[in-house]
Write an enzyme that holds these catalytic residues in place. Structure first.
Site, PDB file in Angstrom:
ATOM      1  N   GLU A  91       0.792  -1.224   0.000  1.00  0.00           N
ATOM      2  CA  GLU A  91       0.000   0.000   0.000  1.00  0.00           C
ATOM      3  C   GLU A  91       0.829   1.281   0.000  1.00  0.00           C
ATOM      4  OE1 GLU A  91      -3.084   0.519  -0.327  1.00  0.00           O
ATOM      5  OE2 GLU A  91      -4.152  -1.333   0.126  1.00  0.00           O
ATOM      6  N   SER A 351     -28.641 -33.550  50.119  1.00  0.00           N
ATOM      7  CA  SER A 351     -27.743 -33.874  51.243  1.00  0.00           C
ATOM      8  C   SER A 351     -26.437 -33.095  51.214  1.00  0.00           C
ATOM      9  CB  SER A 351     -27.427 -35.383  51.220  1.00  0.00           C
ATOM     10  OG  SER A 351     -28.596 -36.148  51.388  1.00  0.00           O
TER      11      SER A 351
END
Length: 695
Positions: A91, A351
């Site tokens: 680029e 329990s």
């Protein structure tokens, strides 16, 4: 000039103007305004996705930004250096040397436009592309080009080269609502951009030039063609080798978007609310463990049947740091109510609270692990509990009764300890027990007649594992306790160790080894909830399985449904089970060494007759009295005295027996600072305690 040249004249004029601007301003220091452009501190650059990370900074779950875009924070150091080199080579090859506008590129683009009769290559730099990304203006006029070039020069002076790259990495468009390299890498490759193949890097370079037409999820062929053009140009420029380009061209292009990470969805949502839009939250969770346990919960829930879910909590019991939290079997499965966090749902524990009954009984001298108890049919007022297997085991030790989860001994001990006192103690230690409005605790609490969250149950078991002092469990690193934090008192240290040792003998699930993990299971009334909670020397893990709507599930039993998940969760920790800390003195007392009243438990209100003793005054600790604060020098002993009761007497401090002098008065040697509980039992089996502070 030819007709093509005439058509190119406006283009040449704009590009030449940009080159002239650099020549006039680039070295003059003239002020160039950013007016009309969003500054990097505002606008879209600041509208970031909210992120939730694990303890090591790895992404657990991102959230879309306020404008609906996936715009994840990212910087140069987060991206594969090879991608950065390929980006600038393709680029803006003079990015490192120009001031924001490249006059050479602008002049070349103008000359090519004149010769070819149209735009062949652009003259925009990375900086100018960032300016366009920051600007709402999408016009293509000369005035706009002039402002764009000037803004590029000013932007570079403001943020520098590194800042320009960071802005590009964050804002580059990748089609739809994807912005930035990190969002694109996660969406297309399912991974962070820190390590990319050459083909992946080339695709990420190519897409922003025309994001909607080159989206792999929309046109895979167009995406591949654009990627291959990038590879060809980079090979021609020497940025990559011809062999690398050839190999990369053979790599397939993704054909769709992948889902973003969504680990610990319930915790992530809560964390995102805490930090607000655009914030970054860090949790104590471990991503790899979270992933493994989410897979485990999903697989086991499917095996259990339709409509059932599984929740799991893993925490370091020394610090309270939650390392994994699975709120449901599948967050996206509506048939299992996956969006509901079952770690915070109030359920009956069955329990699972029994260990704390025994711990409080051991602490108060009501019983000891080797105390003999009767597991026979019994009536407690109008309450007649039965064992889960509908049978009875006769005479057993208290430790054996706990390991086998027998109901009659647990209810008998709760009656002796007191249900209200038991519930108050657990609540004060962080166990948020829930009772119906206006209802007082009763003996049914021993078998699940109370509500509790999985997170709170894990907190209580962590307190047992921590020596009787509980710290809050949290996924917030700022709230984690230190290993030396005193914690909230649950039970005395000796009682905690005694219970932990008894739980080592709990029958393991099939195909699992016993004796290595202290754990307890629970099954709520009507088979609605299955529980299993266990701990080693480092971590506590709590598991729940059941229907989110609370409906009954035939055969849903803690030992068969939840316990195998618990053992598998420990196996997926990725390390051996940690050994427990050494037991303190006095934790193990043989049956023969127990005082007579502790050798056999007698139900509340039924003490055996004591020959020759009539009208005995109630037993009490006369000195030090309950709540007293006593100063004792280092290494000194403290005199203890009982009033009332019938001899012989047995003294305990924090659950540890003192030398068996069996007298009304005795000495507590080697007193240490802090809070302690002094307990005395007499020949009738009566017990009295006093909580004192030693300075």
């Amino acid at each position: 000039m030819s007709e093509a040249g005439e058509r190119a004249r406006p283009v040449f004029a704009r590009l030449a103007a940009c080159a002239l601007l650099v020549a006039l301003v680039g070295g003059s220091g003239a002020a160039i305004s950013l007016e009309g452009y969003s500054a990097p501190e505002a606008g879209r650059a600041k509208l970031l996705s909210t992120l939730v990370n694990d303890r090591d900074g790895r992404l657990l779950r991102p959230f879309a930004a306020a404008d609906g875009a996936w715009r994840l924070p990212v910087a140069t150091g987060d991206v594969d250096p090879r991608f950065l080199r390929m980006l600038t080579a393709y680029e803006d090859k003079r990015f490192a040397s120009h001031p924001g506008v490249d006059p050479i590129a602008a002049a070349r683009a103008a000359w090519q436009a004149v010769r070819q009769g149209g735009i062949v290559s652009g003259g925009s730099t990375l900086t100018m592309q960032v300016v366009r990304l920051l600007s709402p203006d999408r016009s293509r006029t000369l005035a706009r080009k002039w402002r764009e070039a000037g803004a590029a020069l000013a932007l570079e002076r403001r943020v520098g080269k590194a800042g320009i790259v960071d802005l590009y990495l964050r804002l580059a468009p990748y089609g739809g609502n994807l912005e930035g390299v990190r969002a694109a890498s996660l969406a297309f490759f399912g991974k962070e951009p820190a390590r990319l193949s050459i083909a992946e890097a080339a695709l990420l370079v190519a897409i922003p030039q025309s994001p909607e037409t080159r989206r792999p999820d929309r046109d895979r062929n167009a995406a591949k063609a654009a990627r291959d053009r990038v590879l060809d140009r980079l090979a021609s420029a020497g940025a990559i080798s011809a062999a690398e380009a050839t190999y990369a061209r053979d790599e397939p292009v993704p054909d769709g978007r992948r889902a973003f990470p969504n680990f610990a969805a319930h915790n992530a949502e809560a964390a995102a609310r805490r930090v607000g839009a655009g914030g970054v939250a860090r949790l104590t969770l471990r991503r790899d463990l979270q992933r493994a346990l989410e897979d485990l919960a999903r697989d086991r829930a499917r095996a259990l049947g339709p409509g059932l879910s599984v929740a799991i909590v893993v925490a370091d019991h020394a610090t309270g740091a939650i390392e994994a939290s699975v709120g449901s079997a599948d967050y996206f499965d509506a048939t299992r109510a996956g969006a509901l966090d079952q770690t915070r749902a109030v359920r009956s524990p069955g329990s699972a609270l029994k260990p704390f009954i025994y711990a409080l009984a051991f602490e108060n001298g009501v019983a000891a692990p080797e105390t003999l108890m009767e597991d026979r049919p019994a009536q407690f007022g109008d309450y007649a509990p039965r064992n889960f297997d509908q049978g009875f085991h006769g005479t057993v030790s208290a430790a054996e009764a706990l390991a086998l989860s027998l109901n009659i001994p647990a209810v008998a001990l709760l009656e002796a300890v007191g249900p209200a006192r038991f519930v108050a103690r657990l609540r004060s230690a962080g166990g948020g027990l829930a009772l119906p409005a206006g209802e007082t605790p009763g003996l049914a609490v021993a078998l699940g007649g109370v509500g509790i969250r999985l997170l709170d149950l894990a907190t209580l078991y962590a307190g047992l594992a921590r020596g009787g002092a509980a710290v809050p469990l949290t996924d917030d690193p700022a709230s984690v306790s230190g290993p030396e934090t005193p914690g909230r008192r649950l039970v005395d240290g000796v009682a905690a160790v005694q219970v932990a040792q008894a739980l080592l003998k709990s029958p393991p699930p099939e195909s699992a080894l016993g004796g290595r993990l202290s754990f307890k299971t629970g099954t709520s009334y009507g088979y609605r909830d299955a529980w299993a909670v266990g701990f080693d020397g480092k971590r506590v893990i709590a598991v729940w399985a059941g229907r989110p709507d609370g409906a009954s599930s035939s055969g849903l039993v803690g030992r068969e449904a939840a316990a195998p998940i618990l053992f598998d969760a420990f196996a997926r920790l990725g390390e051996p089970l940690a050994p427990p800390p050494p037991a303190p003195p006095g934790a193990a007392v043989a049956f023969a060494d127990l005082p007579a009243p502790l050798q056999r438990f007698r139900p509340f209100g039924a003490p055996p007759p004591v020959l020759g003793v009539r009208d005995v005054a109630p037993l009490m600790v006369a000195f030090p009295p309950d709540g007293a604060r006593v100063e004792v020098g280092p290494g000194a002993a403290l005199a203890l005295k009982a009033a009332g009761g019938a001899p012989p007497f047995r003294w305990l401090v924090d659950g540890r027996p003192l030398p068996p002098e069996r007298r009304r008065e005795t000495l507590w040697p080697d007193v240490g600072p802090g809070f302690s509980r002094v307990t005395v039992t007499d020949g009738r089996g009566a017990t009295a305690s006093a909580r004192v502070r030693i300075d």
